[in-house]
Design an enzyme around this catalytic site. Structure first.
Site, PDB file in Angstrom:
ATOM      1  N   LYS A  34       0.842  -1.192   0.000  1.00 42.24           N
ATOM      2  CA  LYS A  34       0.000   0.000   0.000  1.00 42.24           C
ATOM      3  C   LYS A  34       0.883   1.249   0.000  1.00 42.24           C
ATOM      4  O   LYS A  34       1.709   1.442   0.884  1.00 42.24           O
ATOM      5  CB  LYS A  34      -0.912   0.006   1.232  1.00 42.24           C
ATOM      6  CG  LYS A  34      -1.844   1.212   1.268  1.00 42.24           C
ATOM      7  CD  LYS A  34      -2.930   1.042   2.312  1.00 42.24           C
ATOM      8  CE  LYS A  34      -2.570   1.550   3.674  1.00 42.24           C
ATOM      9  NZ  LYS A  34      -2.500   3.012   3.780  1.00 42.24           N
ATOM     10  N   ASP A  61      -3.361   4.082  -2.205  1.00 44.20           N
ATOM     11  CA  ASP A  61      -4.356   4.519  -1.214  1.00 44.20           C
ATOM     12  C   ASP A  61      -4.375   6.051  -1.198  1.00 44.20           C
ATOM     13  O   ASP A  61      -3.891   6.677  -0.270  1.00 44.20           O
ATOM     14  CB  ASP A  61      -3.956   3.940   0.151  1.00 44.20           C
ATOM     15  CG  ASP A  61      -4.914   4.322   1.263  1.00 44.20           C
ATOM     16  OD1 ASP A  61      -6.071   4.674   0.970  1.00 44.20           O
ATOM     17  OD2 ASP A  61      -4.491   4.270   2.437  1.00 44.20           O
ATOM     18  N   LYS A  63      -7.284   7.935  -1.974  1.00 45.85           N
ATOM     19  CA  LYS A  63      -8.609   8.418  -1.518  1.00 45.85           C
ATOM     20  C   LYS A  63      -9.086   9.651  -2.274  1.00 45.85           C
ATOM     21  O   LYS A  63      -9.349  10.703  -1.687  1.00 45.85           O
ATOM     22  CB  LYS A  63      -8.568   8.721  -0.020  1.00 45.85           C
ATOM     23  CG  LYS A  63      -8.193   7.536   0.856  1.00 45.85           C
ATOM     24  CD  LYS A  63      -8.359   7.906   2.324  1.00 45.85           C
ATOM     25  CE  LYS A  63      -8.055   6.765   3.262  1.00 45.85           C
ATOM     26  NZ  LYS A  63      -6.632   6.383   3.307  1.00 45.85           N
ATOM     27  N   ASP A  66     -13.455  14.393  -5.474  1.00 48.30           N
ATOM     28  CA  ASP A  66     -13.565  15.648  -6.220  1.00 48.30           C
ATOM     29  C   ASP A  66     -14.756  15.498  -7.174  1.00 48.30           C
ATOM     30  O   ASP A  66     -15.492  14.509  -7.101  1.00 48.30           O
ATOM     31  CB  ASP A  66     -12.246  15.919  -6.981  1.00 48.30           C
ATOM     32  CG  ASP A  66     -11.994  17.411  -7.177  1.00 48.30           C
ATOM     33  OD1 ASP A  66     -12.934  18.128  -7.572  1.00 48.30           O
ATOM     34  OD2 ASP A  66     -10.854  17.851  -6.949  1.00 48.30           O
ATOM     35  N   THR A 125     -12.338   6.215  10.198  1.00 40.70           N
ATOM     36  CA  THR A 125     -12.481   5.719  11.577  1.00 40.70           C
ATOM     37  C   THR A 125     -12.142   6.797  12.603  1.00 40.70           C
ATOM     38  O   THR A 125     -12.402   6.628  13.787  1.00 40.70           O
ATOM     39  CB  THR A 125     -11.614   4.467  11.826  1.00 40.70           C
ATOM     40  OG1 THR A 125     -10.340   4.694  11.240  1.00 40.70           O
ATOM     41  CG2 THR A 125     -12.246   3.241  11.221  1.00 40.70           C
ATOM     42  N   ARG A 217       2.940  -1.311  10.578  1.00 42.25           N
ATOM     43  CA  ARG A 217       4.063  -1.361  11.517  1.00 42.25           C
ATOM     44  C   ARG A 217       4.425  -2.742  12.051  1.00 42.25           C
ATOM     45  O   ARG A 217       5.608  -3.007  12.253  1.00 42.25           O
ATOM     46  CB  ARG A 217       3.813  -0.366  12.667  1.00 42.25           C
ATOM     47  CG  ARG A 217       3.953   1.071  12.199  1.00 42.25           C
ATOM     48  CD  ARG A 217       3.252   2.050  13.085  1.00 42.25           C
ATOM     49  NE  ARG A 217       1.800   1.910  12.992  1.00 42.25           N
ATOM     50  CZ  ARG A 217       0.928   2.642  13.675  1.00 42.25           C
ATOM     51  NH1 ARG A 217       1.377   3.575  14.512  1.00 42.25           N
ATOM     52  NH2 ARG A 217      -0.361   2.471  13.526  1.00 42.25           N
TER      53      ARG A 217
HETATM   54  O1  C5P Z   1       0.858   0.366  10.993  1.00 43.96           O
HETATM   55  P1  C5P Z   1      -0.579  -0.087  10.873  1.00 43.96           P
HETATM   56  O2  C5P Z   1      -0.728  -1.595  10.727  1.00 43.96           O
HETATM   57  O3  C5P Z   1      -1.449   0.491  11.958  1.00 43.96           O
HETATM   58  O4  C5P Z   1      -1.026   0.541   9.484  1.00 43.96           O
HETATM   59  C1  C5P Z   1      -2.323   0.401   8.999  1.00 43.96           C
HETATM   60  C2  C5P Z   1      -2.493   1.140   7.716  1.00 43.96           C
HETATM   61  O5  C5P Z   1      -3.877   1.184   7.402  1.00 43.96           O
HETATM   62  C3  C5P Z   1      -2.022   2.591   7.730  1.00 43.96           C
HETATM   63  O6  C5P Z   1      -1.549   2.896   6.420  1.00 43.96           O
HETATM   64  C4  C5P Z   1      -3.269   3.363   8.048  1.00 43.96           C
HETATM   65  O7  C5P Z   1      -3.270   4.655   7.513  1.00 43.96           O
HETATM   66  C5  C5P Z   1      -4.341   2.526   7.356  1.00 43.96           C
HETATM   67  N1  C5P Z   1      -5.672   2.686   7.924  1.00 43.96           N
HETATM   68  C6  C5P Z   1      -5.973   2.409   9.248  1.00 43.96           C
HETATM   69  N2  C5P Z   1      -7.227   2.561   9.732  1.00 43.96           N
HETATM   70  C7  C5P Z   1      -8.183   2.984   8.920  1.00 43.96           C
HETATM   71  C8  C5P Z   1      -7.928   3.257   7.577  1.00 43.96           C
HETATM   72  C9  C5P Z   1      -6.636   3.103   7.111  1.00 43.96           C
HETATM   73  O8  C5P Z   1      -5.095   2.007  10.004  1.00 43.96           O
HETATM   74  N3  C5P Z   1      -9.403   3.095   9.388  1.00 43.96           N
END
Ligand code: C5P
Length: 239
Positions: A34, A61, A63, A66, A125, A217
């Site tokens: 992503k 990603d 998003k 427009d 979220t 992460r």
């Molecule tokens: O590091 P982590 O596993 O938390 O990363 C999750 C990814 O998913 C990040 O790129 C974050 O921006 C994205 N994301 C999220 N929650 C959402 C929408 C997107 O964690 N509701």
């Protein structure tokens, strides 16, 4: 679909070199990478190109939100860059969603390649029920609004939605078995939550109906990202 195909690793880094290094080592174990606003804004389409050169597939990603004509143009450009999945905000409305869906199909056809998956972003979220009501003027609960927008996206010819672990089961019920559900907020058993408040383990997310899992992460910050990814693939199987 194999567990490998279902796993999307979020390359949330601003530095193209770091992203490329992760993509090179993880490509054999991961279905897609992503690329979010941070990396794309810093490095541009070159980020997509380098990941693809390393054998990775790409979820852009970005998003988009427009007017229909502008979103269709941006979508066509991403298809030309060869992305495998991309997303737009459902809040852009019916005409924007339809324009995006048509643009994906037309441009992929023109390029002679399979159409990438077009995914809708529903309720961020970071917005709770009070923010939806008071700041956006939406009277439905977040879950109702997520399902409402998901059904709209389905009518407009999109392939699926991004959804938090919380909404997985309601969405799967409302939208059927073929609807693509991309779920972040995944944490392997026994790992840190970081800033995620609602999390699911990889096995539980698959069991509740997620099509793709987005993990950042827990893989990218692990001492051994390959070992972390392989362990997640194992957990996905152990539902
Ligand atoms: O590091 P982590 O596993 O938390 O990363 C999750 C990814 O998913 C990040 O790129 C974050 O921006 C994205 N994301 C999220 N929650 C959402 C929408 C997107 O964690 N509701």
């Amino acid at each position: 679909m194999s567990n490998r195909d279902k796993l999307i690793v979020a390359l949330d880094v601003a530095d193209l070199g770091a992203a490329e290094k992760l993509a090179a080592m993880l490509a054999p174990y991961v279905g897609m990478f992503k690329v979010g606003l941070e990396l794309y804004t810093a490095a541009g389409p070159e980020a997509v190109r380098r990941i693809k050169e390393r054998g990775g597939r790409v979820f852009a990603d970005l998003k988009f939100h427009d007017i229909p004509n502008t979103v269709a143009g941006a979508v066509r450009a991403l298809v030309r860059h060869g992305v495998d999945m991309l997303n737009v905000h459902a809040a852009g409305g019916r005409r924007m969603l339809q324009a995006a869906a048509e643009a994906v199909k037309e441009e992929a056809h023109r390029q002679g390649r399979p159409a990438p998956l077009l995914i809708a972003v529903t309720v961020l979220t970071s917005l709770d029920e009070a923010a939806l009501r008071e700041e956006l003027g939406v009277g439905r609960s977040p879950e109702e609004q997520v399902v409402f927008w998901s059904l709209l996206a389905q009518e407009c010819g999109l392939d699926g939605v991004v959804a938090s672990p919380q909404e997985l089961e309601a969405l799967r019920r409302a939208c059927g078995p073929d609807w693509v559900i991309v779920t972040p907020g995944i944490r392997p058993r026994g790992s840190r939550r970081d800033d995620q408040s609602r999390v699911l383990t990889p096995g539980e997310a698959v069991r509740r109906g997620a099509t793709y899992l987005v993990v950042g992460r827990p893989v990218t910050s692990a001492p051994d990202p390959v070992e972390a990814a392989v362990s997640i693939l194992g957990e996905m199987g152990a539902t």
